[in-house]
Design a protein around this motif. Structure first.
Motif, short mmCIF file in Angstrom:
data_model
loop_
_atom_site.label_atom_id
_atom_site.label_comp_id
_atom_site.label_asym_id
_atom_site.label_seq_id
_atom_site.Cartn_x
_atom_site.Cartn_y
_atom_site.Cartn_z
N VAL A 116 -10.00 1.59 15.83
CA VAL A 116 -9.75 2.49 14.71
C VAL A 116 -10.29 1.83 13.45
O VAL A 116 -9.85 0.75 13.05
CB VAL A 116 -8.24 2.77 14.55
N GLY A 117 -11.27 2.47 12.82
CA GLY A 117 -11.82 1.99 11.55
C GLY A 117 -11.19 2.77 10.41
O GLY A 117 -11.30 4.00 10.36
N ILE A 118 -10.50 2.08 9.51
CA ILE A 118 -9.80 2.73 8.40
C ILE A 118 -10.50 2.42 7.09
O ILE A 118 -10.71 1.26 6.74
CB ILE A 118 -8.32 2.30 8.37
N SER A 119 -10.85 3.46 6.37
CA SER A 119 -11.61 3.31 5.13
C SER A 119 -10.70 2.99 3.95
O SER A 119 -9.75 3.71 3.68
CB SER A 119 -12.40 4.59 4.85
N LEU A 120 -11.03 1.92 3.27
CA LEU A 120 -10.41 1.56 1.99
C LEU A 120 -11.52 1.19 1.02
O LEU A 120 -12.51 0.56 1.43
CB LEU A 120 -9.46 0.37 2.14
N ASP A 121 -11.39 1.56 -0.22
CA ASP A 121 -12.41 1.23 -1.21
C ASP A 121 -11.85 0.38 -2.33
O ASP A 121 -12.32 0.42 -3.47
CB ASP A 121 -13.03 2.52 -1.76
N GLY A 122 -10.85 -0.42 -1.98
CA GLY A 122 -10.19 -1.27 -2.93
C GLY A 122 -8.70 -1.22 -2.69
O GLY A 122 -8.23 -0.61 -1.72
N LEU A 123 -7.95 -1.86 -3.54
CA LEU A 123 -6.51 -1.86 -3.41
C LEU A 123 -5.89 -0.88 -4.40
O LEU A 123 -6.45 -0.61 -5.46
CB LEU A 123 -5.96 -3.27 -3.65
N ASN A 124 -4.76 -0.33 -4.01
CA ASN A 124 -3.91 0.50 -4.89
C ASN A 124 -4.70 1.54 -5.68
O ASN A 124 -5.34 2.41 -5.09
CB ASN A 124 -3.10 -0.42 -5.82
N GLU A 125 -4.67 1.45 -7.02
CA GLU A 125 -5.23 2.53 -7.83
C GLU A 125 -6.75 2.65 -7.70
O GLU A 125 -7.30 3.74 -7.88
CB GLU A 125 -4.85 2.35 -9.31
N VAL A 126 -7.44 1.55 -7.38
CA VAL A 126 -8.90 1.64 -7.21
C VAL A 126 -9.21 2.51 -6.00
O VAL A 126 -10.04 3.43 -6.06
CB VAL A 126 -9.53 0.25 -7.05
N ASN A 127 -8.54 2.24 -4.89
CA ASN A 127 -8.74 3.06 -3.70
C ASN A 127 -8.35 4.52 -3.96
O ASN A 127 -9.08 5.45 -3.60
CB ASN A 127 -7.91 2.52 -2.54
N ASP A 128 -7.21 4.72 -4.61
CA ASP A 128 -6.74 6.10 -4.84
C ASP A 128 -7.69 6.87 -5.75
O ASP A 128 -7.85 8.08 -5.60
CB ASP A 128 -5.33 6.08 -5.44
N ARG A 129 -8.33 6.17 -6.66
CA ARG A 129 -9.31 6.84 -7.54
C ARG A 129 -10.52 7.28 -6.72
O ARG A 129 -11.02 8.39 -6.91
CB ARG A 129 -9.73 5.89 -8.66
N PHE A 130 -10.97 6.44 -5.80
CA PHE A 130 -12.09 6.82 -4.94
C PHE A 130 -11.70 7.95 -4.00
O PHE A 130 -12.50 8.84 -3.71
CB PHE A 130 -12.55 5.62 -4.11
N ARG A 131 -10.46 7.90 -3.52
CA ARG A 131 -10.02 8.86 -2.51
C ARG A 131 -9.53 10.17 -3.12
O ARG A 131 -9.34 11.15 -2.40
CB ARG A 131 -8.90 8.23 -1.68
N GLY A 132 -9.29 10.18 -4.40
CA GLY A 132 -8.94 11.42 -5.08
C GLY A 132 -7.52 11.89 -4.87
O GLY A 132 -7.18 13.01 -5.26
N VAL A 133 -6.68 11.06 -4.26
CA VAL A 133 -5.29 11.44 -4.00
C VAL A 133 -4.39 10.23 -4.26
O VAL A 133 -4.60 9.16 -3.65
CB VAL A 133 -5.08 11.94 -2.56
N LYS A 134 -3.41 10.37 -5.12
CA LYS A 134 -2.48 9.29 -5.41
C LYS A 134 -1.62 9.00 -4.19
O LYS A 134 -1.13 9.90 -3.53
CB LYS A 134 -1.60 9.66 -6.60
#
Length: 392
Positions: A142-160
């Motif tokens: 299972v490959g799980i996408s993260l683009d940073g920690l906490n608020e950085v990831n949520d900003r990329f993912r568009g959902v808090k």
């Protein structure tokens, strides 16, 4: 894929691949990139639906139902064809694949037919019960996408809250005994998070991480100006090598890879030469086996609607639809000029690529990125950061 841990730290040797005859049907998963026959790993985007709104989504995914997805019956017929064709791996992706109700059934069907099944997911929908179901059907990874920690990831993912839910998904997979890894797409807005990703890898005992170079496709096309400069890329790759080596030396080895920029291979080799590494020759042998970019040859993509693409980023060009012809037939039909060219890209590249001494190792790098940036799919990939002296 460039295996930093495999190449730099020596967790894989040339003899490991040669022992299996370099046949994709016999090689274990960590050696598949060194296969001789290059049977395609197939990315099947089973749905375009997604519960997040990632700014760099190559599929333009949305949280809505799309009516043109392959049915379960059509999907199983596709998997039958892939198994007969000898595809070693099916990567179920999206959108968010777990938003498709029959995903686990399809993954089980692939495994039953002798293929490895893996999923690429944002991780937010993986509960303990979902992870247990995935384990039961024999999912390989299972490959799980993260683009940073906490608020950085949520900003990329568009959902808090997306980061917190993804961490829960990672934990659920670890507790269920499923191999899980991280997927991180590097750009100027999150490159500073790479150290934190390595920290997370160690803290949560996550065995694998893939650092993706940005590809200008889908919504990611709008981030072209946010791509790392050549010097920034070199610094990022050096840091990834250094942290991987540090983990290895401390007995906490992780599988670390970089993806979607095959200049990384020669870059690692040249660094090892400068450092006087006795393993540099072995690394060169492995890079020759890998052969660089394999879009249209060693990797292919099937969209939710059955369209066949050279890879998951190349959605503006379809070679055909599995509703009309089997994937195996489409993939081997060299009457299509582009399909024929992609089988040996080295004959068609232009500019500095034509005289590059690493062409056989890089394979011409990413054609879709060159096309997005220049309008000419055979021009040099603008993300190649090797200097003229390094390629001469």
């Amino acid at each position: 894929m460039i295996g930093i841990s495999k190449l730099y730290c020596g967790t894989v040797e040339p003899s490991d691949a040669l022992r299996y005859g370099r046949h994709s049907g016999l090689l274990p998963s960590h050696l598949l990139q060194f296969s001789r026959d290059k049977k395609p790993v197939v990315v099947w985007n089973v749905t375009r639906r997604c519960n997040l709104k990632c700014v760099h989504c190559y599929a333009h995914a949305k949280d809505e139902i799309f009516p043109d997805e392959l049915s379960s019956r059509e999907g199983k017929a596709l998997l039958d064809d892939l198994a007969r064709f000898g595809c070693p791996v099916v990567l179920f992706s999206g959108g968010e694949p777990l938003m498709r109700a029959d995903l686990i059934d399809l993954a089980a069907y692939a495994v039953d037919r002798g293929m490895r099944a893996v999923i690429s997911t944002n991780g937010t929908l993986i509960t303990a019960s979902v992870a247990e179901e995935l384990r039961k059907v024999g999912l390989s990874y299972v490959g799980i996408s993260l683009d940073g920690l906490n608020e950085v990831n949520d900003r990329f993912r568009g959902v808090k809250g997306a980061f917190a839910k993804a961490i829960e998904g990672i934990s659920a997979c670890r507790e269920a005994g499923i191999k899980v890894g991280l997927r991180f797409t590097m750009n100027r807005m999150n490159a500073a998070e790479i150290p934190a990703v390595f920290d997370l890898l160690e803290e949560m005992n996550i065995p694998r991480v893939c650092f993706y170079h940005l590809v200008y496709a889908g919504r990611g096309s709008k981030l072209m100006n946010e791509d790392l400069s050549h010097e920034e890329t070199r610094r990022a790759v050096d840091y990834i090598i250094d942290r991987t080596d540090d983990l290895h030396r401390r007995g906490k080895s992780k599988e670390v890879l970089t993806v979607d920029n095959h200049a990384d291979g020669p870059y690692v080799y040249l660094r090892m030469l400068r450092e006087g590494s006795p393993r540099a020759g072995d690394v060169l042998d492995l890079l020759k086996m890998n052969e660089g970019n394999n879009s249209g040859r060693g990797i292919g993509c099937i969209s939710w609607d059955g369209q066949v693409h050279a890879d998951q980023f190349w959605r503006h060009y379809s070679f055909g639809n599995v509703r009309q012809r089997p994937f195996s037939e489409i993939w081997t039909d060299l009457s299509n000029p582009l399909m024929k060219q992609l089988k040996d890209k080295k004959l068609y590249v232009k500019g500095r690529c034509t005289s590059c001494r690493w062409l056989d190792i890089c394979g011409g790098n990413f054609r879709v990125r060159a096309e997005a940036a220049t309008g000419d799919l055979w021009s040099p990939d603008p993300a190649c950061y090797l200097t003229d002296d390094e390629i001469a």
